[in-house]
Write a protein that holds these residues in place. Structure first.
Motif, mmCIF file in Angstrom:
data_model
loop_
_atom_site.group_PDB
_atom_site.id
_atom_site.type_symbol
_atom_site.label_atom_id
_atom_site.label_comp_id
_atom_site.label_asym_id
_atom_site.label_seq_id
_atom_site.Cartn_x
_atom_site.Cartn_y
_atom_site.Cartn_z
ATOM 1 N N UNK A 154 33.926 52.149 30.998
ATOM 2 C CA UNK A 154 34.053 51.328 31.166
ATOM 3 C C UNK A 154 32.897 50.771 31.678
ATOM 4 N N UNK A 155 31.696 50.538 31.873
ATOM 5 C CA UNK A 155 31.507 49.610 32.201
ATOM 6 C C UNK A 155 31.088 48.737 30.994
ATOM 7 N N UNK A 156 31.138 48.376 30.207
ATOM 8 C CA UNK A 156 30.586 46.620 29.826
ATOM 9 C C UNK A 156 32.337 46.549 30.138
ATOM 10 N N UNK A 157 33.564 46.337 30.282
ATOM 11 C CA UNK A 157 34.090 45.771 31.061
ATOM 12 C C UNK A 157 33.674 45.078 32.245
ATOM 13 N N UNK A 158 33.143 46.116 33.484
ATOM 14 C CA UNK A 158 32.593 45.775 34.580
ATOM 15 C C UNK A 158 31.902 44.348 34.555
ATOM 16 N N UNK A 159 30.681 44.857 33.622
ATOM 17 C CA UNK A 159 29.730 43.852 33.336
ATOM 18 C C UNK A 159 30.461 42.374 33.098
ATOM 19 N N UNK A 160 31.591 42.153 32.397
ATOM 20 C CA UNK A 160 32.562 40.986 31.443
ATOM 21 C C UNK A 160 33.148 40.458 33.063
ATOM 22 N N UNK A 161 33.452 41.112 33.528
ATOM 23 C CA UNK A 161 34.486 41.315 34.741
ATOM 24 C C UNK A 161 32.636 40.345 35.641
ATOM 25 N N UNK A 162 31.640 40.942 35.736
ATOM 26 C CA UNK A 162 31.300 39.892 36.906
ATOM 27 C C UNK A 162 30.612 38.832 36.263
ATOM 28 N N UNK A 198 33.620 37.880 39.088
ATOM 29 C CA UNK A 198 34.903 38.277 38.877
ATOM 30 C C UNK A 198 34.913 39.580 40.314
ATOM 31 N N UNK A 199 33.826 39.952 40.933
ATOM 32 C CA UNK A 199 33.684 40.957 41.824
ATOM 33 C C UNK A 199 34.824 41.832 42.293
ATOM 34 N N UNK A 200 34.758 42.887 41.987
ATOM 35 C CA UNK A 200 35.814 43.583 42.621
ATOM 36 C C UNK A 200 36.253 43.323 44.075
ATOM 37 N N UNK A 201 37.207 43.650 44.223
ATOM 38 C CA UNK A 201 37.167 43.463 46.168
ATOM 39 C C UNK A 201 37.215 45.097 46.454
ATOM 40 N N UNK A 202 36.976 45.816 46.080
ATOM 41 C CA UNK A 202 35.964 47.625 46.359
ATOM 42 C C UNK A 202 35.457 47.810 45.203
#
Length: 110
Positions: free
Chosen positions: A85-93, A97-101
């Protein structure tokens, strides 16, 4: 401390803020069972080349080289990239789009 040791970049801890992700998992190294809890932070910096100066002998033995990866390269890599899931997190960042938690990323080999 780890950021400085692994990359040569030295920043004030306060600049990192809260972790954007965590992962936890069991693994084995040279026959020894281990458990890790890893925190991931997001920090925008000017382009830089990581330094190996702070590496320990074991890191020099285990790591062939460094390079920057784009999320699509992680998706299509022949190597195992952990955490999942690291690639999806990087795309969001990258999209701001920083995750709220703090997100829990799976520590598993598919």
């Amino acid at each position: 401390r780890e950021l400085r040791e692994e990359t040569g970049v030295d920043v004030e801890t306060e600049l990192l803020g809260a972790p954007v992700a965590m992962c936890r998992g069991e693994w084995e190294f040279r026959g020894v069972p281990l458990y890790s809890e890893d925190s991931f932070f997001a920090l925008r910096l000017p382009n830089f080349e990581p330094s190996e100066e702070g590496w320990e002998d074991l890191e020099r033995e285990l790591h062939h080289s460094w390079r920057w990866w784009k999320p699509e390269e992680i998706d299509s890599a022949d190597e195992v990239v952990l955490p999942t899931g690291l690639a999806d997190l990087v795309r969001q960042l990258v999209r701001g789009r920083r995750p709220p938690v703090t997100v829990e990323l799976p520590w598993q080999v598919a």
